[in-house]
Design a protein around this motif. Structure first.
Motif, PDB file in Angstrom:
ATOM      1  N   PRO A 188      58.410  15.825  17.033  1.00 16.60           N
ATOM      2  CA  PRO A 188      58.511  17.175  16.434  1.00 16.60           C
ATOM      3  C   PRO A 188      57.732  18.223  17.246  1.00 16.60           C
ATOM      4  CG  PRO A 188      57.999  15.542  14.762  1.00 16.60           C
ATOM      5  CD  PRO A 188      57.896  14.842  16.066  1.00 16.60           C
ATOM      6  N   GLU A 189      56.602  17.821  17.816  1.00 19.20           N
ATOM      7  CA  GLU A 189      55.845  18.789  18.632  1.00 19.20           C
ATOM      8  C   GLU A 189      56.633  19.207  19.867  1.00 19.20           C
ATOM      9  OE1 GLU A 189      51.111  17.776  17.988  1.00 19.20           O
ATOM     10  OE2 GLU A 189      52.374  16.317  19.038  1.00 19.20           O
ATOM     11  N   LEU A 190      57.257  18.217  20.526  1.00 16.86           N
ATOM     12  CA  LEU A 190      58.057  18.537  21.706  1.00 16.86           C
ATOM     13  C   LEU A 190      59.270  19.389  21.318  1.00 16.86           C
ATOM     14  CD1 LEU A 190      57.951  15.167  23.681  1.00 16.86           C
ATOM     15  CD2 LEU A 190      57.003  17.366  24.412  1.00 16.86           C
ATOM     16  N   GLU A 191      59.877  19.033  20.203  1.00 17.22           N
ATOM     17  CA  GLU A 191      61.034  19.790  19.723  1.00 17.22           C
ATOM     18  C   GLU A 191      60.663  21.266  19.533  1.00 17.22           C
ATOM     19  OE1 GLU A 191      63.123  17.697  16.659  1.00 17.22           O
ATOM     20  OE2 GLU A 191      64.030  19.545  15.925  1.00 17.22           O
ATOM     21  N   GLN A 192      59.510  21.449  18.934  1.00 18.38           N
ATOM     22  CA  GLN A 192      59.009  22.801  18.687  1.00 18.38           C
ATOM     23  C   GLN A 192      58.753  23.531  20.011  1.00 18.38           C
ATOM     24  OE1 GLN A 192      58.319  25.062  16.648  1.00 18.38           O
ATOM     25  NE2 GLN A 192      56.644  26.214  17.553  1.00 18.38           N
ATOM     26  N   LEU A 193      58.156  22.818  20.981  1.00 16.55           N
ATOM     27  CA  LEU A 193      57.885  23.392  22.297  1.00 16.55           C
ATOM     28  C   LEU A 193      59.177  23.857  22.964  1.00 16.55           C
ATOM     29  CD1 LEU A 193      55.310  21.346  24.439  1.00 16.55           C
ATOM     30  CD2 LEU A 193      55.316  23.786  23.941  1.00 16.55           C
ATOM     31  N   ILE A 194      60.211  23.028  22.845  1.00 16.58           N
ATOM     32  CA  ILE A 194      61.482  23.337  23.514  1.00 16.58           C
ATOM     33  C   ILE A 194      62.206  24.465  22.791  1.00 16.58           C
ATOM     34  CG2 ILE A 194      63.809  22.439  23.974  1.00 16.58           C
ATOM     35  CD1 ILE A 194      62.528  19.730  24.597  1.00 16.58           C
ATOM     36  N   GLU A 195      62.258  24.375  21.469  1.00 16.13           N
ATOM     37  CA  GLU A 195      63.051  25.363  20.736  1.00 16.13           C
ATOM     38  C   GLU A 195      62.417  26.731  20.728  1.00 16.13           C
ATOM     39  OE1 GLU A 195      64.126  23.658  16.979  1.00 16.13           O
ATOM     40  OE2 GLU A 195      66.047  23.068  17.848  1.00 16.13           O
ATOM     41  N   SER A 196      61.086  26.775  20.743  1.00 15.53           N
ATOM     42  CA  SER A 196      60.447  28.086  20.623  1.00 15.53           C
ATOM     43  C   SER A 196      60.420  28.842  21.938  1.00 15.53           C
ATOM     44  CB  SER A 196      59.013  27.919  20.110  1.00 15.53           C
ATOM     45  OG  SER A 196      58.237  27.292  21.105  1.00 15.53           O
ATOM     46  N   ARG A 197      60.697  28.142  23.062  1.00 14.26           N
ATOM     47  CA  ARG A 197      60.472  28.889  24.296  1.00 14.26           C
ATOM     48  C   ARG A 197      61.596  29.846  24.643  1.00 14.26           C
ATOM     49  NH1 ARG A 197      57.916  25.684  27.836  1.00 14.26           N
ATOM     50  NH2 ARG A 197      58.893  25.904  29.840  1.00 14.26           N
ATOM     51  N   GLY A 198      62.821  29.587  24.157  1.00 16.85           N
ATOM     52  CA  GLY A 198      63.885  30.564  24.371  1.00 16.85           C
ATOM     53  C   GLY A 198      64.604  30.438  25.694  1.00 16.85           C
ATOM     54  N   THR A 199      64.250  29.432  26.477  1.00 15.54           N
ATOM     55  CA  THR A 199      64.968  29.194  27.724  1.00 15.54           C
ATOM     56  C   THR A 199      65.984  28.077  27.497  1.00 15.54           C
ATOM     57  OG1 THR A 199      63.406  27.488  28.399  1.00 15.54           O
ATOM     58  CG2 THR A 199      62.888  29.747  29.019  1.00 15.54           C
ATOM     59  N   SER A 200      66.745  27.745  28.521  1.00 13.81           N
ATOM     60  CA  SER A 200      67.661  26.600  28.437  1.00 13.81           C
ATOM     61  C   SER A 200      67.174  25.503  29.371  1.00 13.81           C
ATOM     62  CB  SER A 200      69.075  26.998  28.859  1.00 13.81           C
ATOM     63  OG  SER A 200      69.626  27.915  27.962  1.00 13.81           O
ATOM     64  N   LEU A 201      67.014  24.302  28.828  1.00 11.41           N
ATOM     65  CA  LEU A 201      66.628  23.154  29.643  1.00 11.41           C
ATOM     66  C   LEU A 201      67.831  22.247  29.832  1.00 11.41           C
ATOM     67  CD1 LEU A 201      63.236  22.360  27.937  1.00 11.41           C
ATOM     68  CD2 LEU A 201      63.507  22.908  30.360  1.00 11.41           C
ATOM     69  N   LEU A 202      68.087  21.877  31.075  1.00  6.78           N
ATOM     70  CA  LEU A 202      69.163  20.940  31.367  1.00  6.78           C
ATOM     71  C   LEU A 202      68.571  19.736  32.083  1.00  6.78           C
ATOM     72  CD1 LEU A 202      71.984  23.303  32.652  1.00  6.78           C
ATOM     73  CD2 LEU A 202      72.077  21.858  30.624  1.00  6.78           C
ATOM     74  N   ALA A 203      68.899  18.533  31.614  1.00  7.18           N
ATOM     75  CA  ALA A 203      68.403  17.322  32.263  1.00  7.18           C
ATOM     76  C   ALA A 203      69.576  16.494  32.754  1.00  7.18           C
ATOM     77  CB  ALA A 203      67.559  16.514  31.287  1.00  7.18           C
ATOM     78  N   ILE A 204      69.453  15.996  33.973  1.00  2.00           N
ATOM     79  CA  ILE A 204      70.462  15.081  34.513  1.00  2.00           C
ATOM     80  C   ILE A 204      69.775  13.736  34.703  1.00  2.00           C
ATOM     81  CG2 ILE A 204      72.008  14.576  36.431  1.00  2.00           C
ATOM     82  CD1 ILE A 204      71.852  17.651  37.027  1.00  2.00           C
ATOM     83  N   ARG A 205      70.308  12.727  34.050  1.00  2.00           N
ATOM     84  CA  ARG A 205      69.706  11.411  34.162  1.00  2.00           C
ATOM     85  C   ARG A 205      70.632  10.524  34.978  1.00  2.00           C
ATOM     86  NH1 ARG A 205      69.024   7.210  29.131  1.00  2.00           N
ATOM     87  NH2 ARG A 205      67.884   5.607  30.266  1.00  2.00           N
ATOM     88  N   THR A 206      70.054   9.795  35.918  1.00  2.00           N
ATOM     89  CA  THR A 206      70.870   8.852  36.664  1.00  2.00           C
ATOM     90  C   THR A 206      70.031   7.636  37.060  1.00  2.00           C
ATOM     91  OG1 THR A 206      72.466   8.637  38.475  1.00  2.00           O
ATOM     92  CG2 THR A 206      70.484   9.890  38.939  1.00  2.00           C
TER      93      THR A 206
END
Lengths: 475, 475
Positions: A282-300
């Motif tokens: 939940p803390e990470l979720e909050q960090l990501i949602e509150s920042r207002g940017t878009s994060l894209l992750a590519i996993r391989t």
């Protein structure tokens, strides 16, 4: 506030190996070296067995000993001999230890004994300048540094190494792009101490030349011309080599920035970065949602790629992805990558937004470039996505058209699916793996990786915060 | 497809004044000139009364006659005489016509007679190069062009003028930034005909020098150095003057683009742009809503500004607004302005989007610029809008922070409210009016202006379509 000297004193106590640790490590080294000498003699092989590296120079950090044993052969020995006859012999000398074969320029053996890494490395006994392999310089490095050391300087070197580790700038490997141990030693020798080296670094600019040997004295421009690098530290053992070639501009500047900060607000945090409390989902979720940017992750997957190859491919790929996104109009704020260096790798791009407005301005050719104008007008007049124009703006034809890729995730998904992303510049060995499998995750979807990948959670929290841990609130 | 020559033939028939129109206009001119001569004689004033301009050269377009009557005084006459004694006299000569006093460099009288504009302009009878006022060259221009004309060339000039009008590039006034009638005449004389001038224009590049007098022959660079303009047409009457100084790069290129198109796909549309069917409110609403961009309109009053002043202020202001929006991260696609040149003015900016993502990257100083680094770090560490960092990227400190102005309308509203927008570069005479009153409208709100402002509806439809009407679908 404690003085820099007080901090150094206290740190030095924590990082200088005690008598017991020292004896344990040296005994381990002596035992393996003795076995090596015996085995070499039994095989009738003429070679010198030497202790090298920080252990030989007594500049190693408590708890982080590396035993570097070098075996110097005569130049007549062919290189294939190292792999075919030397490696088996080294394996026997290190019997009972966990062993991994490693390849740098040529094969060597890495073992683990009680948490101490032991490297058994073959090289040639040649005169300076007549190098046959990259490791031939090492004994000369050892000799050079030892000849200049005293007890005080050993401590100063330990401080600089630990400082570099603390700020994340230690290590010549591609993942780090930072300062090698030998480079730290040269810097302390050049400036005369740890604090002096920090103060010295404040005066660095792009193209600074640090030349302990004085080889380029009065002709620093020649060194700059030869090395073409932002940080040049001439190897006193080989003036044709830049000891700092591995240091990226960013790591050079990170060190300069940290040096300035440490001198202004000294703290042990530079040497021992405080552990961040582990963030919950939940803390990470909050960090990501509150920042207002878009994060894209590519996993391989990255199985089979040695770390230096992996990170070379990763950095190249990140630059290419950033370029592709920028060309399509996205604003890329930051990027980063995590890997366990064995199986998995995650590339992260942070964008202002992964969605762009639907219309884009296509700036065409100047009106007088006949052939281009013909093609531009023909194309745009037939373009079902034409929104406005074409019209003349300044000296060019221009048109407003529907954007081809308003969604960054869709763009990446399409391009990576096509050919592993080779066309958009994904580095070839990574593209191979991407072709087999990749996932794109966006925003809080990325949290699923924290549950799956060990240590990714900590890396992500660090990435999201983005601030060096040594940067004090009062800075 | 008709040939260019066939089109020219047919257009020429429509634009050459017939005998009746010719007699009517010339009679009007003669009558006023006769009255002027009588009045001047009665007052004992020595001055030559001459017919100038396109009427004198027989290069005017049917239905668009301008009667330019110049009165040439001796150089001893003081300038204030023009206003104090000459203007009242001109008024008496033009009794019964609608009159407006105009100011260029000095006062002159403009009248309307039956849809024909009559200008009565005082100037000095001086030798070339000894100019006392801007209009002193005109009689020399008339004489020069007349001395080179024949019947064919008069038609060619009419074609070029009508072509320029048709594509919106005719007129040296600041609103247009285009080609004056005299400039069209020089181009036809230089190239030898209308089609030849179009073909010649295809070879134009920035800094082209067209020098009928041969004054700069072999030293065109001197002309470029002197005039520093993209289009240089040396005035044969005054080699120190660039007849094309009024032509903006965009209008130069618009002409080049239209010339290319006309030669490739000749059509009367270049001379007589087809009237667009008037768009209804729902049609315009549909045009605005479907395009996916953001339109912002600023409406203000402009009473008291002469057209050239108004448009100078408008263009300057548009550039400044674009700069401000760009600095804040908005992508400005296009801009334009409408005015009735009397009371009202509307500036329009079209943006990719008037909303931006909430976070922006602030790129700070290089790590070695001590004082700036100190200030940047202090500022960002205390910034409640700090989202990520500060961190070192490349050689600089960087931070992600909340965007100050994520909404373009709010930004403009705030800046224009403050001081009429002076701080963000709104030109001073416009800022004065903005300070008193302005409205910002966005998207379909702009439609309300179509109902209020005469001719704005047509202008807006043209702006939204953006494509020159002469650009054929097959281009």
């Amino acid at each position: 506030m404690p003085s820099p000297e007080e901090i150094c004193c206290s740190v030095l106590e924590r990082i200088t190996p005690g008598r017991e640790e020292r004896e344990r490590v040296l005994t381990l080294a002596e035992e393996i070296m003795a076995k090596l000498r015996t085995l070499l003699a039994q095989e009738g092989l003429e070679a010198e067995v030497r202790l090298e590296g920080s252990l030989a120079k007594d500049t190693w950090l408590s708890g982080e000993a590396d035993v570097d044993i070098f075996v110097r052969f005569r130049p007549e020995v062919p290189k294939k001999f190292f792999k075919e006859r030397f490696l088996p012999l080294a394996r026997r000398a290190a019997e009972g230890l966990k062993q991994v074969e490693r390849y740098a320029e040529h094969p060597y053996l890495e073992c683990l004994a009680d948490g101490v890494r032991v490297n058994i490395v073959p090289c040639y006994a040649v005169r300076p300048g007549e190098w046959l392999s990259a490791t031939d310089r090492t004994p000369y490095h050892t000799d050079f540094v030892r000849s200049r050391l005293d007890e005080r300087l050993k401590g100063e070197i330990r401080l600089l190494k630990k400082f570099m580790k603390g700020i994340g700038a230690y290590g010549a490997e591609i993942r780090v792009g930072g300062f090698s141990g030998y480079l730290c030693e040269l810097l302390v020798l050049y400036y005369g101490g740890f604090l002096e080296a920090l103060k010295g670094a404040l005066r660095w600019r792009k193209g600074v030349v640090i030349d302990l040997s004085g080889y380029y004295e009065g002709r620093e421009d020649e060194a700059r011309e030869l090395f073409r690098h932002h940080l040049i530290v001439v190897d006193p053992v080989d003036p044709g080599r830049n000891t700092a070639a591995s240091v990226t501009l960013e790591k050079m500047c990170l060190f300069m920035a940290a040096a300035r900060e440490f001198l202004a607000r000294p703290s042990e945090a530079f040497f021992f970065p405080p552990e961040l409390p582990i963030k919950s989902d939940p803390e990470l979720e909050q960090l990501i949602e509150s920042r207002g940017t878009s994060l894209l992750a590519i996993r391989t997957r990255i199985a089979g790629l040695p770390p230096d190859v992996l990170w070379g491919q990763v950095h190249r790929t990140l630059r290419a992805l950033r370029g592709t996104l920028k060309n399509e109009g996205f604003r890329v704020l930051r990027m980063g990558a995590w890997s366990d260096e064995a199986e998995e790798c995650v590339l992260i791009l942070e964008l202002e937004s992964s969605r762009l407005p639907p219309v884009v301005k296509h700036v065409g050719p100047p009106v007088w470039v006949e052939e281009h104008v013909r093609r531009f007008l023909a194309k745009q007049m037939a373009n079902p996505g034409l929104v406005c124009g074409p019209y003349v703006e300044g000296d060019r034809w221009v048109a407003l058209v529907r954007r081809r890729w308003p969604d960054a995730r869709e763009l990446l998904q399409a391009k990576l699916s096509e050919d592993g992303g080779r066309q958009i510049g994904v580095a070839p060995l990574l593209a191979q793996r991407v072709e087999e499998h990749f996932d794109i995750l966006e925003g809080t979807e990325i949290l699923s990786l924290c549950r799956e990948l060990k240590s990714f959670r900590e890396w992500l929290a660090d990435f999201l915060i983005g601030r060096p841990r040594w940067l004090a609130p009062g800075s």
